[in-house]
Design a protein around this motif. Structure first.
Motif, PDB file in Angstrom:
ATOM      1  N   GLY A   1      10.997  -4.970  -4.536  1.00 35.62           N
ATOM      2  CA  GLY A   1      11.489  -5.190  -5.887  1.00 35.62           C
ATOM      3  C   GLY A   1      12.598  -4.235  -6.295  1.00 35.62           C
ATOM      4  O   GLY A   1      12.962  -4.164  -7.474  1.00 35.62           O
ATOM      5  N   PHE A   2      13.157  -3.496  -5.338  1.00 34.60           N
ATOM      6  CA  PHE A   2      14.224  -2.550  -5.646  1.00 34.60           C
ATOM      7  C   PHE A   2      15.566  -3.255  -5.815  1.00 34.60           C
ATOM      8  O   PHE A   2      16.459  -2.744  -6.492  1.00 34.60           O
TER       9      PHE A   2
ATOM     10  N   LEU B   1      17.226  -3.987   4.083  1.00 32.30           N
ATOM     11  CA  LEU B   1      17.494  -4.582   2.772  1.00 32.30           C
ATOM     12  C   LEU B   1      16.454  -5.650   2.420  1.00 32.30           C
ATOM     13  O   LEU B   1      16.136  -5.833   1.237  1.00 32.30           O
ATOM     14  N   LEU B   2      15.909  -6.311   3.418  1.00 36.33           N
ATOM     15  CA  LEU B   2      14.786  -7.223   3.158  1.00 36.33           C
ATOM     16  C   LEU B   2      13.600  -6.442   2.598  1.00 36.33           C
ATOM     17  O   LEU B   2      12.924  -6.899   1.665  1.00 36.33           O
ATOM     18  N   GLU B   3      13.341  -5.261   3.154  1.00 38.63           N
ATOM     19  CA  GLU B   3      12.251  -4.428   2.653  1.00 38.63           C
ATOM     20  C   GLU B   3      12.532  -3.962   1.221  1.00 38.63           C
ATOM     21  O   GLU B   3      11.636  -3.960   0.371  1.00 38.63           O
ATOM     22  N   TYR B   4      13.760  -3.585   0.958  1.00 31.73           N
ATOM     23  CA  TYR B   4      14.151  -3.201  -0.405  1.00 31.73           C
ATOM     24  C   TYR B   4      13.891  -4.349  -1.378  1.00 31.73           C
ATOM     25  O   TYR B   4      13.409  -4.146  -2.494  1.00 31.73           O
ATOM     26  N   GLN B   5      14.217  -5.562  -0.934  1.00 31.23           N
ATOM     27  CA  GLN B   5      14.010  -6.744  -1.780  1.00 31.23           C
ATOM     28  C   GLN B   5      12.519  -7.009  -1.987  1.00 31.23           C
ATOM     29  O   GLN B   5      12.078  -7.281  -3.110  1.00 31.23           O
TER      30      GLN B   5
ATOM     31  N   THR C   1       0.817  -1.223   0.000  1.00 29.63           N
ATOM     32  CA  THR C   1       0.000   0.000   0.000  1.00 29.63           C
ATOM     33  C   THR C   1       0.848   1.269   0.000  1.00 29.63           C
ATOM     34  O   THR C   1       0.298   2.365  -0.077  1.00 29.63           O
ATOM     35  N   LEU C   2       2.164   1.126   0.116  1.00 31.00           N
ATOM     36  CA  LEU C   2       3.014   2.311   0.188  1.00 31.00           C
ATOM     37  C   LEU C   2       3.185   2.934  -1.190  1.00 31.00           C
ATOM     38  O   LEU C   2       3.482   2.254  -2.171  1.00 31.00           O
ATOM     39  N   ASN C   3       3.022   4.229  -1.241  1.00 26.02           N
ATOM     40  CA  ASN C   3       3.145   4.960  -2.506  1.00 26.02           C
ATOM     41  C   ASN C   3       4.572   5.488  -2.629  1.00 26.02           C
ATOM     42  O   ASN C   3       4.857   6.647  -2.324  1.00 26.02           O
ATOM     43  N   ILE C   4       5.496   4.624  -3.039  1.00 23.98           N
ATOM     44  CA  ILE C   4       6.904   5.004  -3.141  1.00 23.98           C
ATOM     45  C   ILE C   4       7.493   4.469  -4.433  1.00 23.98           C
ATOM     46  O   ILE C   4       7.007   3.499  -5.012  1.00 23.98           O
ATOM     47  N   SER C   5       8.557   5.128  -4.859  1.00 21.19           N
ATOM     48  CA  SER C   5       9.288   4.651  -6.035  1.00 21.19           C
ATOM     49  C   SER C   5      10.734   5.078  -5.919  1.00 21.19           C
ATOM     50  O   SER C   5      11.055   6.105  -5.316  1.00 21.19           O
ATOM     51  N   ARG C   6      11.619   4.307  -6.523  1.00 24.37           N
ATOM     52  CA  ARG C   6      13.036   4.673  -6.530  1.00 24.37           C
ATOM     53  C   ARG C   6      13.232   5.988  -7.275  1.00 24.37           C
ATOM     54  O   ARG C   6      14.092   6.800  -6.924  1.00 24.37           O
TER      55      ARG C   6
END
Length: 400
Positions: free
Chosen positions: A249-250, A242-246, A37-42
């Motif tokens: 899908g980052f 880093l688990l969250e980054y994975q 649900t988080l509205n984020i992007s690299r």
């Protein structure tokens, strides 16, 4: 947007509850986000300055944070040391370049912000030095009182000076850090102070951004992430991040989480080497690296999982190896760090000399605190200034 979850039994707690351990099994808690649900992007993050709050969508603070523009610390390519060790891609991320001079500022900007968000009036911690300095700085910025407990005679003067100057109530106990932590925990529960040691799950949320930044600075996932281990919060935090980054899908892989302890304070190393499920505390930890002189690391449970789940390792180095690397970092790379910080690179040197590393590995060593945190240890290692008469002849005589 997030909830507190027990790392052992999975019990969930409301984000507004003041709680540090699970009520059912007494294990540690972690912050879990609804990542879908988080509205984020690299792409959005990359438009923002490289600072901790660049990653605000993956942090629990809702309002305006208490910040001194922490994060965005330099990543240095250790070319000379790397060449000596046969490592082409050896890097140091210098957390001593944070506002109070250590990585603890990452945890405190989030922790003190959460204290205000939760309506707490006073913050407290036990410390080997850096935590007390950082807590005092951020409490001063927030305009709330801070109480810190230190082991008497076991904290570098630079760190005590910071805590005192920024107005904390500093209390030195005749006991070690582990006893100080027990006492401050009891104090917070009894008197309603907000505990900001790394048993507080919000503290680690700030510290996980070290991993985010390292990946973004390198442009890829390092093969190995190396951290000094004292209370074991940092290695736990970076792994969680880093688990969250994975999961977002980052990134598509995780680095080998590698923890380095001082030989005289190495309970995590002992647990890894003996494949123990539960860490056995070291009753009388001792090392020149005061920041990691901890015998019963509160985040051991999380740290052991981080190391094991990534195929990493834990190793110990001697005080002589730590001090030698502290000097090498300063004189070969121009990077000034306190002794505990040098442990991470000293550990990599030991692994390289034992043939345990691939020459092509991309390795990030976190160096956690600035050189001036512990000037007494520096002075003891180095020759004193040469004193001469105030004339040119005397000057030339000592230079030739």
């Amino acid at each position: 947007m997030f909830r507190l979850v027990c790392v052992n039994c999975g019990a969930e707690y409301d984000q507004n509850e003041i709680i540090y351990r699970c009520k059912h099994c007494n294990h540690l808690l972690k912050v879990e986000y609804d990542l879908d649900t988080l509205n984020i992007s690299r792409e959005e993050w990359n438009k923002r300055p490289l600072r901790l709050w660049r990653y605000k969508e993956l942090l629990p603070v809702k309002g305006e944070p208490v910040t001194l523009q922490e994060g965005g610390t330099q990543m240095y390519h250790l070319k000379k040391i790397g060449e000596e060790l046969g490592l082409k891609n050896l890097y140091a991320k210098h957390e001593g370049m944070n506002p109070s001079g250590s990585f603890k500022d990452r945890g405190m900007t989030v922790g003190v912000s959460m204290a205000l968000q939760l309506g707490m009036k006073t913050v407290a911690c036990a410390s080997t030095g850096n935590t007390s300095a950082s807590l005092a700085v951020y409490a001063a910025k927030a305009g709330i009182p801070a109480v810190v407990l230190l082991p008497a005679g076991k904290v570098a003067l630079g760190k005590i000076a910071q805590a005192l100057m920024h107005g904390a109530r500093v209390i030195a106990i005749r006991g070690n850090f582990d006893r100080a932590l027990e006492m401050v925990n009891d104090l917070c529960i009894k008197e309603g102070l907000y505990l900001l040691n790394s048993v507080n799950p919000y503290r680690l949320e700030g510290q996980k951004t070290i991993g985010f930044e390292a990946v973004d600075q390198l442009g890829c996932v390092p093969d190995r992430f190396v951290l000094p281990v004292g209370n074991a919060g940092n290695i736990s935090a970076v792994y969680k991040g880093l688990l969250e980054y994975q999961d977002l899908g980052f990134i598509d892989s995780l680095p080998k989480m590698t923890g380095v302890q001082a030989e005289g304070a190495s309970p995590v190393v002992n647990a890894i080497e003996k494949n123990l499920d539960v860490l056995v505390p070291e009753k009388n930890p001792e090392t020149v690296a005061t920041a990691i002189r901890i015998g019963a690391p509160v985040n051991a449970e999380k740290a052991l999982a981080a190391i094991r789940n990534t195929g990493g390792c834990a190793l110990s180095v001697t005080d002589d190896e730590i001090l030698s690397m502290q000097k090498d970092l300063a004189r070969k790379e121009g990077i000034g760090v306190e002794p505990a910080s040098a442990a991470s690179v000293a550990g990599i040197k030991k692994m390289a000399e034992e043939g345990l590393l691939d020459s092509d590995e991309k390795i990030v060593c976190v160096v956690t605190g600035h050189l001036l945190k512990d000037p007494e240890t520096v002075i003891k290692q180095c020759d004193p200034p040469t004193e001469i008469d105030a004339d040119l002849e005397s000057l030339l005589s000592v230079l030739h």
